[in-house]
Design a protein around this motif. Structure first.
Motif, PDB file in Angstrom:
ATOM      1  N   ILE A 118       1.017  -1.321  -0.026  1.00  0.00           N
ATOM      2  CA  ILE A 118      -0.054  -0.155  -0.201  1.00  0.00           C
ATOM      3  C   ILE A 118       0.933   1.382   0.143  1.00  0.00           C
ATOM      4  O   ILE A 118       0.590   2.170  -0.771  1.00  0.00           O
ATOM      5  CB  ILE A 118      -0.864   0.097   1.462  1.00  0.00           C
ATOM      6  CG1 ILE A 118      -2.176  -0.898   1.037  1.00  0.00           C
ATOM      7  CG2 ILE A 118      -1.340   1.433   1.615  1.00  0.00           C
ATOM      8  CD1 ILE A 118      -2.980  -1.270   2.338  1.00  0.00           C
ATOM      9  N   TYR A 119       1.853   1.285   0.855  1.00  0.00           N
ATOM     10  CA  TYR A 119       2.594   2.385   1.033  1.00  0.00           C
ATOM     11  C   TYR A 119       3.733   2.499  -0.436  1.00  0.00           C
ATOM     12  O   TYR A 119       4.526   3.526  -0.414  1.00  0.00           O
ATOM     13  CB  TYR A 119       3.561   2.208   2.171  1.00  0.00           C
ATOM     14  CG  TYR A 119       2.763   2.971   3.246  1.00  0.00           C
ATOM     15  CD1 TYR A 119       2.820   4.315   3.589  1.00  0.00           C
ATOM     16  CD2 TYR A 119       1.880   2.047   4.051  1.00  0.00           C
ATOM     17  CE1 TYR A 119       1.964   4.828   4.625  1.00  0.00           C
ATOM     18  CE2 TYR A 119       0.981   2.733   5.098  1.00  0.00           C
ATOM     19  CZ  TYR A 119       1.005   4.095   5.433  1.00  0.00           C
ATOM     20  OH  TYR A 119       0.307   4.412   6.250  1.00  0.00           O
ATOM     21  N   CYS A 120       3.649   1.387  -1.056  1.00  0.00           N
ATOM     22  CA  CYS A 120       4.389   1.728  -2.648  1.00  0.00           C
ATOM     23  C   CYS A 120       3.626   1.848  -3.751  1.00  0.00           C
ATOM     24  O   CYS A 120       3.891   1.446  -4.784  1.00  0.00           O
ATOM     25  CB  CYS A 120       5.233   0.352  -2.601  1.00  0.00           C
ATOM     26  SG  CYS A 120       6.659  -0.108  -1.587  1.00  0.00           S
ATOM     27  N   ASP A 121       2.251   2.176  -3.142  1.00  0.00           N
ATOM     28  CA  ASP A 121       1.306   2.368  -4.225  1.00  0.00           C
ATOM     29  C   ASP A 121       0.940   1.097  -5.210  1.00  0.00           C
ATOM     30  O   ASP A 121       0.501   1.243  -6.389  1.00  0.00           O
ATOM     31  CB  ASP A 121       1.553   3.480  -5.342  1.00  0.00           C
ATOM     32  CG  ASP A 121       1.493   5.002  -4.367  1.00  0.00           C
ATOM     33  OD1 ASP A 121       0.634   5.070  -3.426  1.00  0.00           O
ATOM     34  OD2 ASP A 121       2.298   5.890  -4.812  1.00  0.00           O
ATOM     35  N   ASN A 122       0.894   0.014  -4.494  1.00  0.00           N
ATOM     36  CA  ASN A 122       0.638  -1.311  -5.236  1.00  0.00           C
ATOM     37  C   ASN A 122      -0.136  -2.074  -4.431  1.00  0.00           C
ATOM     38  O   ASN A 122       0.304  -3.203  -3.905  1.00  0.00           O
ATOM     39  CB  ASN A 122       2.092  -1.793  -5.502  1.00  0.00           C
ATOM     40  CG  ASN A 122       1.893  -3.035  -6.462  1.00  0.00           C
ATOM     41  OD1 ASN A 122       0.755  -3.215  -7.268  1.00  0.00           O
ATOM     42  ND2 ASN A 122       2.552  -4.135  -6.282  1.00  0.00           N
ATOM     43  N   GLU A 131      -9.277  -0.007  -0.452  1.00  0.00           N
ATOM     44  CA  GLU A 131      -9.913   0.942   0.214  1.00  0.00           C
ATOM     45  C   GLU A 131      -8.933   1.577   1.385  1.00  0.00           C
ATOM     46  O   GLU A 131      -8.723   2.872   1.381  1.00  0.00           O
ATOM     47  CB  GLU A 131     -11.206   0.712   0.975  1.00  0.00           C
ATOM     48  CG  GLU A 131     -12.013   1.928   1.292  1.00  0.00           C
ATOM     49  CD  GLU A 131     -12.325   2.874  -0.120  1.00  0.00           C
ATOM     50  OE1 GLU A 131     -12.485   4.235   0.169  1.00  0.00           O
ATOM     51  OE2 GLU A 131     -12.399   2.346  -1.090  1.00  0.00           O
ATOM     52  N   LEU A 132      -8.116   0.889   1.954  1.00  0.00           N
ATOM     53  CA  LEU A 132      -7.216   1.436   2.852  1.00  0.00           C
ATOM     54  C   LEU A 132      -6.015   2.181   2.159  1.00  0.00           C
ATOM     55  O   LEU A 132      -5.462   3.330   2.603  1.00  0.00           O
ATOM     56  CB  LEU A 132      -6.462   0.219   3.724  1.00  0.00           C
ATOM     57  CG  LEU A 132      -5.784   0.566   4.886  1.00  0.00           C
ATOM     58  CD1 LEU A 132      -6.805   1.057   5.943  1.00  0.00           C
ATOM     59  CD2 LEU A 132      -5.176  -0.633   5.444  1.00  0.00           C
ATOM     60  N   TRP A 133      -5.674   1.719   0.975  1.00  0.00           N
ATOM     61  CA  TRP A 133      -4.860   2.334   0.223  1.00  0.00           C
ATOM     62  C   TRP A 133      -5.359   4.025  -0.151  1.00  0.00           C
ATOM     63  O   TRP A 133      -4.400   4.741  -0.012  1.00  0.00           O
ATOM     64  CB  TRP A 133      -4.365   1.723  -1.086  1.00  0.00           C
ATOM     65  CG  TRP A 133      -3.457   2.541  -2.249  1.00  0.00           C
ATOM     66  CD1 TRP A 133      -2.274   2.874  -2.236  1.00  0.00           C
ATOM     67  CD2 TRP A 133      -3.987   3.013  -3.444  1.00  0.00           C
ATOM     68  NE1 TRP A 133      -2.029   3.460  -3.288  1.00  0.00           N
ATOM     69  CE2 TRP A 133      -2.953   3.515  -4.140  1.00  0.00           C
ATOM     70  CE3 TRP A 133      -5.514   3.195  -4.018  1.00  0.00           C
ATOM     71  CZ2 TRP A 133      -3.070   4.379  -5.141  1.00  0.00           C
ATOM     72  CZ3 TRP A 133      -5.542   3.883  -5.274  1.00  0.00           C
ATOM     73  CH2 TRP A 133      -4.355   4.483  -5.782  1.00  0.00           C
TER      74      TRP A 133
END
Length: 327
Positions: A118-122, A131-133
């Motif tokens: 998620i923190y790597c935009d993937n 949704e958390l992303w």
């Protein structure tokens, strides 16, 4: 009576209250686009654009009080709150849904890697993660709090009682308080006094959750209450498994519940220093107050049937608390 008096005094009912009032009558809340027939806790992918509905339905079914509290958040934070609470539900239900610790560790690792992605935009193709992303991007949420929640819940996969109240508080700090820190970030609040309140409220939440789950765990031959307090009163785990209601058993519950009450009082002792903008994050205190009050009414008999019932007045109490702008 106080609530009734306030209503007669001209308390205005807005759209959000009408949803909450309906919830009290039916045991659920209406939410646009939510189908009641689909099991939210599964892994089936929702229809395109349905991640928000998926998360909201999952929270409504598995964390009803959290669902109600999320409805009272500002509109711009609400969908993110559903994603955050759905993430917490996914982690919380792992322990009760496995028969082998290895399976639990694998599922925890999935979420650890999901947060990294998620923190790597993937983000992975899973509705809660997707949704958390969006929530992370929208509010610039701190990665550390997600990792603390995962790490602490992973350590808690072991079926053993807390050694002492401090160990339970540590668990609550790294799970419930961490959720509140993230909720504050969603509200745009980064304030030391709000964080201090969140720490105490999260600990109270963790303690109350442990108490509320005791009857359920006892039926499964498990007891997680702090051992130091049980030993202090000469109470064994077997006493809880057998559902005993002697005074020393109730004294254990009284001591543990009192610690939750102390944390709530601490959180409120500096409420004037907490930004009003942060208050919606702390409406969970309403359910905690209700449970502790009901506990006193039954003389701390943890097995009393009334403690296992859903409060039909909770939606109204939540709305009144939000209207008064207090926690």
């Amino acid at each position: 009576m106080a609530a009734a008096g306030m209503a007669r005094g001209g308390l205005r009912y807005g759209p959000c209250h009408r949803m909450l009032r309906a919830a009290g009558a039916r045991g659920e809340l209406p939410w646009p686009g939510l189908g009641g027939g689909r099991a939210a806790a599964g892994w089936s992918r929702p229809s395109p654009g349905g991640e928000v509905q998926y998360c909201a339905e999952l929270v409504r079914k598995r964390d009803y009080e959290g669902f109600l509290c999320s409805l009272l958040l500002p509109v711009e934070s609400r969908t993110s709150a559903f994603a955050l609470r759905a993430f917490n539900v996914e982690l919380a239900q792992i322990k009760d849904s496995i028969t082998q610790k290895t399976t639990g560790l694998m599922r925890m690792q999935f979420w650890r890697e999901a947060v990294e992605d998620i923190y790597c935009d993937n983000p992975p193709h899973q509705p809660v993660a997707a949704e958390l992303w969006r929530a992370v991007k929208r509010h610039n949420l701190t990665k550390m709090w997600f990792m603390k929640i995962i790490d602490e819940r992973e350590k808690n996969l072991d079926d053993r009682a807390y050694r002492n109240i401090q160990e339970l508080e540590t668990y609550a700090e790294n799970t419930q308080s961490a959720l509140l820190y993230l909720t504050l970030e969603m509200l745009g609040v980064r304030d030391i006094h709000a964080d201090h309140a969140a720490s105490h409220i999260g600990k109270a939440q963790g303690i109350v959750t442990c108490l509320r789950a005791t009857p359920y765990h006892s039926t499964r031959q498990k007891v997680f209450l702090p051992m130091d307090i049980c030993m202090l009163h000469g109470v064994s785990q077997e006493d809880f498994i057998r559902g005993k209601q002697e005074k020393n058993v109730r004294d254990v519950i009284y001591d543990i519940a009192s610690q939750a009450h102390i944390h709530l009082e601490h959180a409120r002792s500096f409420s004037k220093k907490v930004p009003v903008k942060a208050y919606p994050a702390f409406f969970c205190t309403v359910a905690l107050d209700d449970y502790l009050c009901n506990m006193r009414k039954v003389d701390f008999n943890i097995f009393h049937p009334s403690l296992q019932k859903k409060s039909t007045l909770l939606p109204l109490h939540l709305y009144i608390r939000s209207w008064k702008k207090t926690y």
